[in-house]
Motif scaffolding. Structure first.
Motif, mmCIF file in Angstrom:
data_model
loop_
_atom_site.group_PDB
_atom_site.id
_atom_site.type_symbol
_atom_site.label_atom_id
_atom_site.label_comp_id
_atom_site.label_asym_id
_atom_site.label_seq_id
_atom_site.Cartn_x
_atom_site.Cartn_y
_atom_site.Cartn_z
ATOM 1 N N SER A 293 -16.357 -7.614 3.462
ATOM 2 C CA SER A 293 -15.796 -6.828 4.563
ATOM 3 C C SER A 293 -14.889 -5.747 3.974
ATOM 4 O O SER A 293 -14.499 -5.801 2.814
ATOM 5 C CB SER A 293 -15.034 -7.719 5.542
ATOM 6 O OG SER A 293 -13.939 -8.337 4.912
ATOM 7 N N TYR A 294 -14.577 -4.749 4.797
ATOM 8 C CA TYR A 294 -13.744 -3.629 4.362
ATOM 9 C C TYR A 294 -12.340 -3.737 4.930
ATOM 10 O O TYR A 294 -12.122 -4.328 5.983
ATOM 11 C CB TYR A 294 -14.365 -2.301 4.812
ATOM 12 C CG TYR A 294 -15.649 -1.983 4.096
ATOM 13 C CD1 TYR A 294 -15.636 -1.530 2.776
ATOM 14 C CD2 TYR A 294 -16.870 -2.130 4.726
ATOM 15 C CE1 TYR A 294 -16.813 -1.246 2.105
ATOM 16 C CE2 TYR A 294 -18.057 -1.852 4.064
ATOM 17 C CZ TYR A 294 -18.016 -1.402 2.755
ATOM 18 O OH TYR A 294 -19.186 -1.122 2.090
ATOM 19 N N LEU A 295 -11.394 -3.107 4.214
ATOM 20 C CA LEU A 295 -10.002 -3.042 4.648
ATOM 21 C C LEU A 295 -9.580 -1.579 4.680
ATOM 22 O O LEU A 295 -10.016 -0.773 3.849
ATOM 23 C CB LEU A 295 -9.099 -3.834 3.700
ATOM 24 C CG LEU A 295 -9.440 -5.323 3.549
ATOM 25 C CD1 LEU A 295 -8.597 -5.951 2.452
ATOM 26 C CD2 LEU A 295 -9.254 -6.042 4.864
ATOM 27 N N TRP A 296 -8.720 -1.251 5.647
ATOM 28 C CA TRP A 296 -8.264 0.119 5.852
ATOM 29 C C TRP A 296 -6.742 0.187 5.809
ATOM 30 O O TRP A 296 -6.070 -0.831 5.907
ATOM 31 C CB TRP A 296 -8.709 0.613 7.234
ATOM 32 C CG TRP A 296 -10.148 0.987 7.334
ATOM 33 C CD1 TRP A 296 -10.691 2.233 7.146
ATOM 34 C CD2 TRP A 296 -11.241 0.136 7.654
ATOM 35 N NE1 TRP A 296 -12.045 2.186 7.332
ATOM 36 C CE2 TRP A 296 -12.419 0.910 7.646
ATOM 37 C CE3 TRP A 296 -11.353 -1.223 7.954
ATOM 38 C CZ2 TRP A 296 -13.665 0.394 7.924
ATOM 39 C CZ3 TRP A 296 -12.600 -1.752 8.224
ATOM 40 C CH2 TRP A 296 -13.740 -0.943 8.204
ATOM 41 N N GLY A 297 -6.231 1.422 5.761
ATOM 42 C CA GLY A 297 -4.807 1.622 5.952
ATOM 43 C C GLY A 297 -4.419 1.083 7.322
ATOM 44 O O GLY A 297 -5.243 1.024 8.237
ATOM 45 N N SER A 298 -3.186 0.688 7.470
ATOM 46 C CA SER A 298 -2.736 -0.029 8.663
ATOM 47 C C SER A 298 -1.660 0.745 9.423
ATOM 48 O O SER A 298 -1.027 1.644 8.882
ATOM 49 C CB SER A 298 -2.175 -1.385 8.210
ATOM 50 O OG SER A 298 -1.507 -2.052 9.243
ATOM 51 N N ALA A 299 -1.441 0.353 10.674
ATOM 52 C CA ALA A 299 -0.333 0.890 11.460
ATOM 53 C C ALA A 299 0.993 0.282 11.018
ATOM 54 O O ALA A 299 2.060 0.765 11.379
ATOM 55 C CB ALA A 299 -0.564 0.623 12.950
ATOM 56 N N THR A 300 0.933 -0.784 10.222
ATOM 57 C CA THR A 300 2.131 -1.408 9.655
ATOM 58 C C THR A 300 2.359 -0.811 8.267
ATOM 59 O O THR A 300 1.509 -0.947 7.387
ATOM 60 C CB THR A 300 1.966 -2.936 9.545
ATOM 61 O OG1 THR A 300 1.671 -3.466 10.834
ATOM 62 C CG2 THR A 300 3.218 -3.578 8.980
ATOM 63 N N VAL B 77 0.852 4.398 5.742
ATOM 64 C CA VAL B 77 0.849 4.004 7.148
ATOM 65 C C VAL B 77 -0.109 4.934 7.892
ATOM 66 O O VAL B 77 -0.324 6.080 7.483
ATOM 67 C CB VAL B 77 2.280 4.044 7.743
ATOM 68 C CG1 VAL B 77 2.839 5.452 7.743
ATOM 69 C CG2 VAL B 77 2.334 3.408 9.105
ATOM 70 N N SER B 78 -0.676 4.459 8.966
ATOM 71 C CA SER B 78 -1.714 5.208 9.683
ATOM 72 C C SER B 78 -1.251 6.546 10.240
ATOM 73 O O SER B 78 -2.070 7.404 10.521
ATOM 74 C CB SER B 78 -2.288 4.352 10.808
ATOM 75 O OG SER B 78 -1.290 4.031 11.746
ATOM 76 N N THR B 79 0.037 6.757 10.366
ATOM 77 C CA THR B 79 0.535 8.023 10.913
ATOM 78 C C THR B 79 0.628 9.130 9.873
ATOM 79 O O THR B 79 0.933 10.270 10.201
ATOM 80 C CB THR B 79 1.928 7.819 11.548
ATOM 81 O OG1 THR B 79 2.805 7.253 10.568
ATOM 82 C CG2 THR B 79 1.847 6.907 12.764
ATOM 83 N N VAL B 80 0.357 8.815 8.598
ATOM 84 C CA VAL B 80 0.407 9.821 7.537
ATOM 85 C C VAL B 80 -1.013 10.085 7.055
ATOM 86 O O VAL B 80 -1.653 9.212 6.480
ATOM 87 C CB VAL B 80 1.297 9.360 6.355
ATOM 88 C CG1 VAL B 80 1.301 10.412 5.254
ATOM 89 C CG2 VAL B 80 2.703 9.072 6.830
ATOM 90 N N GLY B 81 -1.497 11.297 7.310
ATOM 91 C CA GLY B 81 -2.860 11.664 6.924
ATOM 92 C C GLY B 81 -2.906 12.336 5.581
ATOM 93 O O GLY B 81 -1.937 12.957 5.136
ATOM 94 N N ALA C 245 0.853 -1.182 0.000
ATOM 95 C CA ALA C 245 0.000 0.000 0.000
ATOM 96 C C ALA C 245 0.891 1.234 0.000
ATOM 97 O O ALA C 245 1.863 1.300 0.757
ATOM 98 C CB ALA C 245 -0.896 -0.007 1.232
ATOM 99 N N VAL C 246 0.566 2.203 -0.861
ATOM 100 C CA VAL C 246 1.418 3.381 -1.001
ATOM 101 C C VAL C 246 0.602 4.667 -0.998
ATOM 102 O O VAL C 246 -0.604 4.659 -1.219
ATOM 103 C CB VAL C 246 2.256 3.317 -2.301
ATOM 104 C CG1 VAL C 246 3.199 2.125 -2.286
ATOM 105 C CG2 VAL C 246 1.377 3.280 -3.542
ATOM 106 N N TYR C 247 1.305 5.762 -0.747
ATOM 107 C CA TYR C 247 0.753 7.100 -0.935
ATOM 108 C C TYR C 247 1.780 7.909 -1.701
ATOM 109 O O TYR C 247 2.933 7.502 -1.843
ATOM 110 C CB TYR C 247 0.386 7.765 0.403
ATOM 111 C CG TYR C 247 1.556 8.248 1.227
ATOM 112 C CD1 TYR C 247 1.941 9.592 1.198
ATOM 113 C CD2 TYR C 247 2.296 7.382 2.029
ATOM 114 C CE1 TYR C 247 3.013 10.049 1.954
ATOM 115 C CE2 TYR C 247 3.368 7.836 2.788
ATOM 116 C CZ TYR C 247 3.718 9.171 2.743
ATOM 117 O OH TYR C 247 4.783 9.620 3.479
#
Length: 126
Positions: A87-94, A39-43, A26-28
């Protein structure tokens, strides 16, 4: 192995990648227009609490090369089995992973929906 299953007529975005990328990472896209691990720390700018997400890589890429990323509408073979349909999937802390638990705020939107025991379709991204 995880991989792009069906691009669903989506055209990938191409960007320089700033890490050794694996299929389905997963990328941004950062402010320098470079792909980074989501990663969950990047909004996402303008949507406080929503994890920045551009999509998934269709294959492995070496750092410093141009990589393709697929987003909204693309289908990926994501697991050999065990995904829970609908089911749904979200961005992760990993970094670089997505998961079945929302780790952002209540405003965070899912990045994918499970469509079979093995496949997901992206709901967000490029």
């Amino acid at each position: 192995d995880a991989r792009l299953a069906d691009a669903m007529n989506q055209t990938p975005q191409s960007r320089l990648i700033g890490f050794e990328g694996a299929a389905c990472d997963a990328v941004y896209i950062d402010s320098g227009n470079v792909l980074r691990k989501a990663v969950s720390t990047v909004g996402f700018t303008g949507a406080t609490g929503t994890i920045a997400f551009a999509g998934l890589l269709p294959r492995a890429y070496p750092s410093g090369t141009v990589a393709e990323v697929y987003g909204d509408g693309a289908e990926f073979f994501y697991a050999d089995s065990g995904l829970v349909n609908n089911s749904y999937l979200w961005g992760s802390a990993t970094a670089g992973k997505i998961g079945d638990a929302r780790v952002g705020t209540a405003a965070d939107e899912p990045v994918a929906m499970v469509v079979s025991a093995t496949n997901i379709v992206l709901l967000r991204g490029v």
